[in-house]
Design a protein around this motif. Structure first.
Motif, short mmCIF file in Angstrom:
data_model
loop_
_atom_site.label_atom_id
_atom_site.label_comp_id
_atom_site.label_asym_id
_atom_site.label_seq_id
_atom_site.Cartn_x
_atom_site.Cartn_y
_atom_site.Cartn_z
N GLU A 10 42.01 13.86 33.83
CA GLU A 10 41.40 14.23 35.01
C GLU A 10 40.49 15.08 34.65
N GLY A 11 40.64 16.13 33.94
CA GLY A 11 39.89 17.10 33.61
C GLY A 11 38.91 17.14 32.77
N ASN A 12 38.82 15.95 31.92
CA ASN A 12 37.86 15.53 31.00
C ASN A 12 38.15 16.52 29.84
N LEU A 13 39.31 16.89 29.73
CA LEU A 13 39.83 17.89 28.51
C LEU A 13 39.29 17.72 27.04
N GLU A 14 39.38 16.09 27.02
CA GLU A 14 39.22 15.78 25.54
C GLU A 14 37.59 16.31 25.18
N VAL A 15 36.71 15.95 26.02
CA VAL A 15 35.31 16.54 25.71
C VAL A 15 35.41 17.82 25.60
N LEU A 16 36.21 18.84 26.53
CA LEU A 16 35.69 20.22 26.49
C LEU A 16 36.51 20.74 25.14
N PHE A 17 37.75 19.99 24.91
CA PHE A 17 38.39 20.66 23.67
C PHE A 17 37.48 20.14 22.53
N ASN A 18 36.76 19.22 22.54
CA ASN A 18 35.76 18.92 21.30
C ASN A 18 34.70 19.84 21.19
N SER A 19 34.08 20.21 22.49
CA SER A 19 33.18 21.16 22.48
C SER A 19 33.53 22.37 22.24
N LEU A 20 34.48 23.06 22.36
CA LEU A 20 35.17 24.17 21.86
C LEU A 20 35.47 24.10 20.38
N ASP A 21 35.97 23.06 19.91
CA ASP A 21 35.98 22.94 18.46
C ASP A 21 34.78 23.04 17.79
N LYS A 22 33.67 22.46 18.26
CA LYS A 22 32.24 22.66 17.59
C LYS A 22 31.78 24.10 17.69
N ILE A 23 32.15 24.73 18.93
CA ILE A 23 31.57 26.00 19.08
C ILE A 23 32.28 26.88 17.99
N VAL A 24 33.60 26.78 17.59
CA VAL A 24 34.36 27.62 16.89
C VAL A 24 34.02 27.35 15.43
N GLU A 25 33.66 26.06 15.05
CA GLU A 25 33.00 25.81 13.83
C GLU A 25 31.82 26.36 13.47
N GLU A 26 30.92 26.50 14.39
CA GLU A 26 29.69 27.05 14.29
C GLU A 26 29.61 28.39 14.20
N ALA A 27 30.79 29.30 14.65
CA ALA A 27 31.06 30.65 14.65
C ALA A 27 31.43 30.86 13.35
N LYS A 28 32.03 30.19 12.80
CA LYS A 28 32.70 30.52 11.33
C LYS A 28 31.58 30.79 10.28
N ASN A 29 30.31 29.92 10.50
CA ASN A 29 29.12 30.30 9.61
C ASN A 29 28.38 31.56 9.96
N GLN A 30 28.62 32.04 10.97
CA GLN A 30 27.99 33.42 11.44
C GLN A 30 28.34 34.74 10.79
#
Length: 100
Positions: A10-30
């Motif tokens: 309903e909340g399209n959470l799968e896509v949102l969680f994937n997006s959050l995971d991507k952001i977290v991964e990108e933040a690790k390299n900063q």
């Protein structure tokens, strides 16, 4: 388990969680820490607004220069028109006197 799946769908959470995971991964390299507010709203807003305002000021100056040039050309045109009108009035007067 079924209810959890329904909520995820309903909340399209799968896509949102994937997006959050991507952001977290990108933040690790900063290397730099993420931006945090200073607690002084005026300073926080200033750092974001100054580049925009400088760019806007530059744009406004450019537009002003263009308008001033346009006005100068129009003023020259008006003066030329007035000179032409004066010449024609003198010509009319000269022909009027010659006719009489």
């Amino acid at each position: 388990q079924e209810e959890i799946q329904e909520v995820k769908d309903e909340g399209n959470l799968e896509v949102l969680f994937n997006s959050l995971d991507k952001i977290v991964e990108e933040a690790k390299n900063q290397e730099e820490p993420a931006w945090r507010p200073s607690g002084i709203p005026e300073e926080d807003v200033r750092s974001a607004m100054v580049p925009y305002l400088l760019k806007h000021r530059s744009y406004l100056r450019k537009v002003l220069k263009e308008k001033e040039e346009e006005n100068r050309k129009v003023a020259e045109s008006v003066l030329a028109g007035r000179d032409r009108i004066a010449e024609l009035q003198q010509l009319i007067q000269a022909r009027k006197h010659a006719w009489q």
